[in-house]
Design an enzyme around this catalytic site. Structure first.
Site, PDB file in Angstrom:
ATOM      1  N   TYR A   1      61.420  43.017  52.287  1.00 50.23           N
ATOM      2  CA  TYR A   1      60.360  44.020  52.152  1.00 50.23           C
ATOM      3  C   TYR A   1      59.144  43.511  52.910  1.00 50.23           C
ATOM      4  O   TYR A   1      58.743  42.354  52.741  1.00 50.23           O
ATOM      5  CB  TYR A   1      60.019  44.237  50.684  1.00 50.23           C
ATOM      6  CG  TYR A   1      58.846  45.166  50.435  1.00 50.23           C
ATOM      7  CD1 TYR A   1      57.648  44.678  49.913  1.00 50.23           C
ATOM      8  CD2 TYR A   1      58.931  46.526  50.695  1.00 50.23           C
ATOM      9  CE1 TYR A   1      56.572  45.524  49.675  1.00 50.23           C
ATOM     10  CE2 TYR A   1      57.850  47.385  50.458  1.00 50.23           C
ATOM     11  CZ  TYR A   1      56.670  46.864  49.953  1.00 50.23           C
ATOM     12  OH  TYR A   1      55.596  47.706  49.711  1.00 50.23           O
TER      13      TYR A   1
ATOM     14  N   ASP B   1      57.503  37.040  58.452  1.00 47.18           N
ATOM     15  CA  ASP B   1      56.673  37.616  57.393  1.00 47.18           C
ATOM     16  C   ASP B   1      56.548  36.573  56.274  1.00 47.18           C
ATOM     17  O   ASP B   1      57.450  36.417  55.456  1.00 47.18           O
ATOM     18  CB  ASP B   1      57.302  38.915  56.864  1.00 47.18           C
ATOM     19  CG  ASP B   1      56.457  39.518  55.756  1.00 47.18           C
ATOM     20  OD1 ASP B   1      56.753  40.673  55.358  1.00 47.18           O
ATOM     21  OD2 ASP B   1      55.527  38.858  55.285  1.00 47.18           O
TER      22      ASP B   1
ATOM     23  N   LYS C   1      48.483  37.312  50.313  1.00 49.01           N
ATOM     24  CA  LYS C   1      48.554  36.748  48.960  1.00 49.01           C
ATOM     25  C   LYS C   1      47.714  35.476  48.796  1.00 49.01           C
ATOM     26  O   LYS C   1      46.489  35.553  48.640  1.00 49.01           O
ATOM     27  CB  LYS C   1      50.025  36.551  48.578  1.00 49.01           C
ATOM     28  CG  LYS C   1      50.796  37.897  48.516  1.00 49.01           C
ATOM     29  CD  LYS C   1      52.224  37.706  48.089  1.00 49.01           C
ATOM     30  CE  LYS C   1      53.045  38.949  48.286  1.00 49.01           C
ATOM     31  NZ  LYS C   1      52.918  39.937  47.180  1.00 49.01           N
TER      32      LYS C   1
HETATM   33  P1  KE4 Z   1      50.989  44.243  50.276  1.00 49.12           P
HETATM   34  O1  KE4 Z   1      50.760  45.441  51.162  1.00 49.12           O
HETATM   35  O2  KE4 Z   1      51.635  44.615  48.943  1.00 49.12           O
HETATM   36  O3  KE4 Z   1      49.740  43.376  50.130  1.00 49.12           O
HETATM   37  O4  KE4 Z   1      52.058  43.261  51.000  1.00 49.12           O
HETATM   38  C1  KE4 Z   1      53.287  43.788  51.410  1.00 49.12           C
HETATM   39  C2  KE4 Z   1      54.284  42.652  51.543  1.00 49.12           C
HETATM   40  C3  KE4 Z   1      54.626  42.220  52.808  1.00 49.12           C
HETATM   41  N1  KE4 Z   1      55.516  41.216  52.980  1.00 49.12           N
HETATM   42  C4  KE4 Z   1      56.084  40.599  51.911  1.00 49.12           C
HETATM   43  C5  KE4 Z   1      57.070  39.491  52.145  1.00 49.12           C
HETATM   44  C6  KE4 Z   1      55.755  41.007  50.591  1.00 49.12           C
HETATM   45  O5  KE4 Z   1      56.358  40.378  49.538  1.00 49.12           O
HETATM   46  C7  KE4 Z   1      54.842  42.043  50.400  1.00 49.12           C
HETATM   47  C8  KE4 Z   1      54.473  42.547  49.015  1.00 49.12           C
HETATM   48  N2  KE4 Z   1      55.141  41.911  47.925  1.00 49.12           N
HETATM   49  C9  KE4 Z   1      55.307  42.732  46.737  1.00 49.12           C
HETATM   50  C10 KE4 Z   1      56.149  41.940  45.737  1.00 49.12           C
HETATM   51  N3  KE4 Z   1      57.505  41.826  46.131  1.00 49.12           N
HETATM   52  C11 KE4 Z   1      53.994  43.141  46.160  1.00 49.12           C
HETATM   53  C12 KE4 Z   1      54.085  43.752  44.790  1.00 49.12           C
HETATM   54  C13 KE4 Z   1      53.910  45.244  44.844  1.00 49.12           C
HETATM   55  O6  KE4 Z   1      54.480  45.916  45.744  1.00 49.12           O
HETATM   56  O7  KE4 Z   1      53.207  45.742  43.942  1.00 49.12           O
END
Ligand code: KE4
Length: 431
Positions: free
Chosen positions: A143, A238, A271
């Site tokens: 993701y 990523d 993060k």
């Molecule tokens: P954000 O747009 O949620 O800040 O980041 C997207 C993203 C991009 N790349 C990786 C590897 C990620 O894990 C994420 C977001 N992680 C999720 C948890 N698996 C955030 C939690 C959520 O979607 O509420």
């Protein structure tokens, strides 16, 4: 006793779709009522009923120091007094950029943005602009945020590009995304043989925290690097989740130890580098990054990019985790947790496998660690849901989905880790 979480959830669903501002928070995969956080401190948070939980989500990765670290809190409070947002450059953006670049030798420059989605979306656009190509490869189970081109599932075969996984994503957009199986060398070779000259990039989670915890094998990661170089495509790592979480220098520093000279072309971070505030980044060699506006033809912008409070939070966090011995201690604590979970499962004859690096861990109700998404999805979701709720009832909060990773902070004590293993022992008895 009235359940304040339930009351808040029912109220939230009147004004916010699903009652949440991000779907995974709604507990739809595991069932039950989401816990509404009232406050958090150290390794814990307290829900709307005043119940305390040992927190193994930590905002999905950012809270590596635990909640409310004094140095971070002080930095944020001070920054707030100087102003919330300017829409103009500040010195602290330079300091944060320089701090991150000192940890990631594969990057000479970076651009700060406000979310991981924004960072990966911009990285894809940059790769497309830098190569003049439209198509790219991602992997099932990874993701990368919710940009249109990334909400795509595999087509019927390697000759066909992807189909949208979400309504609202036009097929014309999804058709440029080729989705392969993670760790599948044969598919990777075939995809490059068929489409090599058309590919702008390969984007991959080096350790797939969105499949809970699945590592890219060394041969697979090495081949991604080789094929990208050979065909003029960019390798985008990523590291939104793994960056400054599995190691100070991210997963790429782990791979570079086993693959001398290994380096991505573009790195995406988020993060931890924001310490819990809205901040992410993408970066790479100067020649690639200078393709970005205002210097180059690839447009990218953001009102709150490099926000002064977020940069204060991120910088204070990075300075704390850069202290000597920080990751050694964090890694040891995570290993102790994983060992405790493994022994609890073994004692009750529950099929269980787990892995960890730095302050990130994952586990599966499977006898061996899965290597790709289809294997991950063989997990018994009913059993996982029982495990989730059993732990929750005992004050242990893990991710409310079997495909999500877990996170240990510097604030988790040995007593917390032992209490978690004890809770797991009790719950494994019921599975
Ligand atoms: P954000 O747009 O949620 O800040 O980041 C997207 C993203 C991009 N790349 C990786 C590897 C990620 O894990 C994420 C977001 N992680 C999720 C948890 N698996 C955030 C939690 C959520 O979607 O509420």
């Amino acid at each position: 006793m009235s359940d304040n979480n339930l009351a808040l959830f029912e109220r939230a669903r009147q004004s916010i779709p699903g009652g949440v501002n991000s779907p995974v928070r709604a507990f739809r995969a595991v069932g039950g009522t989401p816990r509404f956080v009232q406050r958090a401190e150290g390794a814990y948070f307290w829900d709307a009923n005043g119940t305390r939980y040992i927190d193994y989500i930590g905002s999905w990765g950012p809270m590596i120091l635990g909640h409310g670290h004094p140095a971070v809190l002080q930095a944020v409070q001070k920054a707030a007094l100087d102003g919330f947002s300017f829409g103009a450059p500040t010195e602290r953006e330079i300091e944060l950029a320089e701090e991150i670049l000192s940890l990631y030798p594969s990057m000479q420059m970076l651009r700060l943005v406000s979310s991981g989605t924004e960072a990966t979306m911009s990285a894809i656009r940059l790769a497309r602009g830098a190569t003049g190509r439209s198509k790219f490869i991602k992997f099932e189970g990874c993701y990368h945020g919710h940009a249109d081109s990334l909400l795509v599932k595999a087509g019927s075969g390697l000759a066909t590009f992807g189909h949208p996984t979400s309504a609202g994503v036009p097929p014309e957009v999804a058709q440029h995304t080729l989705v392969l199986e993670y760790n599948n060398l044969e598919q990777l070779e075939e995809a490059f043989a068929l489409h090599g000259p058309e590919l702008a990039c390969v984007i991959i989670e080096p350790i797939a925290g969105n499949m809970n915890f699945v590592r890219a094998s060394l041969p697979f990661m090495a081949r991604c690097r080789e094929l990208c170089s050979r065909h003029g495509a960019l390798l985008v790592l990523d590291e939104v989740m793994t960056g400054c979480r599995v190691a100070l220098g991210g997963a790429q520093s782990v791979y570079a130890r086993a693959l001398p000279g290994f380096a991505p072309d573009i790195t995406v971070l988020g993060k931890v580098i924001g310490g819990g505030m809205p901040l992410a980044a993408f970066g790479g060699p100067r020649a690639i990054m200078e393709q970005l506006a205002p210097l180059g033809p690839v447009y990218q912008a953001g009102t709150l990019s490099g926000n002064p409070i977020a940069t204060a939070c991120g910088l204070a966090t990075l300075r704390e985790i850069s202290r000597p011995g920080f990751f050694e201690a964090l890694s040891a604590r995570t290993r102790t947790l994983v060992a405790g979970l493994k022994s609890a499962a073994a004692a009750e004859g529950v099929a269980f496998s787990a892995d960890c690096d730095g302050g990130m861990f994952g586990f599966f109700l499977l006898p061996t660690l899965p290597q790709n998404y289809p294997q991950v999805m063989k997990s018994d979701s009913d059993k996982f849901n029982k495990l989730f709720h059993g732990l929750l009832a005992r004050g242990v909060y893990i991710a409310p989905a079997l495909y999500e990773a877990g996170f240990v902070s510097a604030a988790h004590t040995d007593a917390d880790i032992e209490a978690t293993a004890q809770a797991a022992r009790e719950v494994f008895k019921t599975l």
